[in-house]
Write an enzyme that holds these catalytic residues in place. Structure first.
Site, PDB file in Angstrom:
ATOM      1  CG  ASP A 454      -2.261   0.390   0.718  1.00  0.00           C
ATOM      2  OD1 ASP A 454      -2.000   1.554  -0.002  1.00  0.00           O
ATOM      3  OD2 ASP A 454      -3.024   0.509   1.534  1.00  0.00           O
ATOM      4  CG  ASP A 523      -9.665   2.400  -0.290  1.00  0.00           C
ATOM      5  OD1 ASP A 523      -9.191   1.169  -0.827  1.00  0.00           O
ATOM      6  OD2 ASP A 523      -8.803   3.036  -0.126  1.00  0.00           O
TER       7      ASP A 523
END
Length: 702
Positions: A454, A523
């Protein structure tokens, strides 16, 4: 076969791919001029061509469109190369030193080498074509082997020239966190239209590719020219339409105000800026890019991506050994093949305020380390994966307290925190070595098969005070440092799979895909929103790299309630994963999920490796996407009817990519359909009643 041929008497080169040709010639001013990019030509035809006519009007430059535009002379448009020599001189006067064509590993590469007429500056322009692929790759290498340094203010990878057309339309994607990859199509303005990221990463708000047509292309027909940059840091692509309607597309790394010093044995090698012409509309362009990514970008393109379970939306930061084992015990019977534990497993990571940088298991949550959980996941028949964010640090961490200068920062300026974290400077060799040390140790000490890598915030105060005037090189060297680390880990741990994630889809590009296996798309896991995100994503990127989760309903982001079947069918259009809190799913939901996972496993070779056809866009009464197996024997149709239309049944859906002389059987119903009718009249569709209805149809050629 692709090839590069030359006609010495006219100094013309012809690059040929299976379906296209690209031609250039060294012009009167030394740099090559553009001749052709489009349908196939012979070398004799290319050698006989005149360049596009000179621009009209006083002060419009040298006239013929150049392959690579440098600063200097009567050039008043945007330049791909801009620099300042040590004595303050800015114009560049290149002279051709030589050319060569090399063939190796199914590819042919043309290199044109230039030197400035006075200063010790060299520029190599590179063109590469691959067998079986219509994409043309371009990049350049710049050197200034002398002190003091030259200051480079812009260095694009390439400049693409479009042929004259009555008008031009630009296709690209825009968006933001939770709404990435929103497709836009607009008329190209008579101006410089720049898409860019100044954030140090690819960005949620744009993506480094463009498609241009004459305004008349459709999904299935018409000329489309496209270009994509393989870079994961700051970037810019400019579509320059002159007042006399000459259109060029320039692209490269960096952004305004960032400069690079170049001296000695150093060089600047730009990322690849590839181009593709398609005569088969936007769908043909997309399939060309998909094949290029599979054949010439991805490290392991033939792999069948596993079905994943990720624990993030189920637990957030409330991660512990017992809770993860409960989720794993529920995920395995669904048919999940890879269990991934997300954020919260390390340091004092109780929330997003602390812990980044301290990459050891939290002793309160994992008193015996990660091994018991990993062993249990393996006992259940799944592989194990882990979330990491190596490029970030919380100020509230042991690492930051020990090495505060390891982060990007500027002297005498505050350090802006976003999400309570700062960015580690991976241009520093000591930071890169530290990152490799703990990651390599983690992988050697545990049977970890997958890393979700990430990157949750952009650059700010992107300085490196100890190196002074060379600090801006970190905008390049951070990215190449990350690439090198990924490659090093993969070489040392061959079974390791890596997913690129950046607060959702913030680092999706051809550059990161050369070092990873898939990307996290957004997301936003709401299935209805995902239809639009996945539609824009598919314009350039193939389904086999698009991670897509099935999560809880109502969705955490927007509160929308969607049936489980619809959620699965949307996620089955890419690399299927489950991300809901399985402890709260009913026995009926778990059983339905297991059935849908099994269905996906039957079709995933076609979805992940087949040719993709966008049959109907989001917003249509029925949205649909089709995949055809590489051998053409099987096809999958995923269709979505979000809302019923009163008094109207869904119309049959015309398909693409099938053999009109063949007959196809619906594997679920046994119904047989002539290929010609499927292509024209269409496939009959049957949906469940109610909102958010969907269906998945598999056809087999008899």
């Amino acid at each position: 076969m692709s090839s590069i041929l030359s006609a010495a008497h006219t100094r013309t080169w012809l690059l040929s791919t299976p379906s296209t040709s690209y031609a250039l010639r060294v012009g009167d001013v030394g740099l090559p001029v553009h001749l052709h990019w489009g349908v196939p030509l012979t070398l004799a035809q290319a050698a006989s061509m005149a360049p596009y006519g000179p621009a009209h009007g006083i002060g419009d430059g040298h006239g013929h469109p150049e392959e690579y535009v440098v600063d200097g002379g009567p050039r008043f448009g945007l330049s791909s190369l801009q620099l300042r020599f040590p004595d303050g001189t800015r114009p560049v006067q290149p002279t051709l030193l030589g050319d060569k064509v090399e063939e190796a590993d199914g590819a042919a590469t043309l290199t044109l080498s230039y030197a400035d007429e006075h200063y010790p500056l060299t520029l190599d322009l590179h063109y590469r074509v691959h067998d079986g692929c219509d994409v043309i790759e371009r990049w350049c290498v710049l050197r200034h082997p002398s002190d003091p340094p030259a200051l480079v203010t812009r260095l694009d990878s390439a400049c693409w020239t479009l042929p004259p057309r009555p008008d031009y339309r630009l296709s690209h994607v825009t968006g933001h966190w939770g709404a990435e990859s929103q497709l836009e199509r607009v008329t190209v303005a008579r101006a410089e239209t720049t898409l860019t990221s100044r954030r140090g990463l690819t960005g949620h708000h744009a993506n480094p590719w463009v498609m241009i047509d004459a305004g008349d292309a459709t999904e299935d027909a018409g000329e489309v020219w496209s270009a994509a940059l393989a870079w994961s840091g700051s970037w810019r692509i400019t579509v320059d339409r002159s007042p006399t309607d000459r259109v060029q597309v320039l692209g490269g790394y960096g952004h305004d105000a960032v400069t690079w010093r170049l001296t000695g044995d150093d060089c600047l090698r730009t990322p690849v800026f590839s181009g593709l012409f398609s005569a088969d509309g936007f769908g043909g362009a997309s399939r060309g890019w998909h094949e290029h990514v599979r054949a010439h970008v991805l490290p392991r393109p033939d792999e069948v991506r596993p079905v994943v379970y990720n624990s993030w939306e189920a637990t957030g930061f409330a991660v512990d050994e017992a809770g993860q084992q409960r989720l794993a015990a529920l995920a395995a019977p669904l048919g999940v093949e890879l269990f991934v534990m997300d954020d919260g497993w390390f340091g004092r990571r109780l929330d997003d305020n602390a812990g980044l940088g301290d990459w050891t298991p939290n002793p309160d949550r994992f008193p015996n380390g990660l091994t018991p959980l990993i062993d249990e996941v393996h006992r259940l028949g799944m592989r194990f994966g882990l979330w990491v964010e190596p490029e970030m640090v919380n100020p509230d961490s042991d690492l930051y307290r020990a090495y505060p200068d390891w982060v990007l920062h500027s002297a005498n300026r505050a350090r802006t925190e976003l999400r309570q974290q700062l960015v580690l400077n991976f241009a520093r060799p000591d930071v890169a070595e530290w990152a490799h040390g703990w990651l390599d140790g983690l992988l050697r000490e545990h049977e970890i098969d997958f890393l979700k890598w990430d990157f949750n915030r952009p650059f700010t105060e992107a300085g490196w005070p100890s190196v002074g005037e060379d600090a801006d090189r970190l905008w390049i060297d951070h990215v190449t440092g990350v690439y090198a680390l990924l490659d090093r880990l993969r070489a040392d741990h061959p079974r390791l799979r890596i997913e690129s994630c950046a607060g959702g889809g913030g680092r999706v590009d051809l550059g990161i895909l050369a070092h990873t296996d898939e990307v996290w798309t957004s997301d936003n896991t709401d299935a209805y929103d995902r239809l639009g995100i996945q539609y824009g994503f598919s314009q350039l990127y193939p389904a086999g790299i698009m991670a897509a989760w099935v999560t809880d309903s109502p969705n955490w982001l927007n509160g929308r309630a969607v049936p489980l079947r619809f959620r699965f069918h949307v996620a089955m259009a890419g690399v299927l994963a489950v991300g809901g809190n399985l402890t709260e799913w009913s026995p009926a939901e778990l059983a339905e999920a297991a059935s849908l996972v099994a269905q996906y496993k039957e079709i995933r070779p076609i979805v992940q490796h087949g040719r993709q056809y966008r049959l109907a866009p989001p917003g249509a009464p029925v949205t649909a996407v089709q995949y055809v197996a590489p051998d053409g024997d099987r096809s999958v149709v995923l269709a979505y009817r979000p809302f019923p239309t009163l008094g109207r049944l869904p119309q049959p859906l015309p398909l693409r990519g099938l053999d009109p002389t063949a007959v196809y059987r619906d594997d679920a119903t046994g119904a047989e359909h002539p290929g010609a009718l499927l292509l024209t009249r269409g496939l009959p569709l049957a949906f469940p009643s109610g909102d958010y209805a969907s269906t998945a149809v598999t056809l087999t050629r008899l």
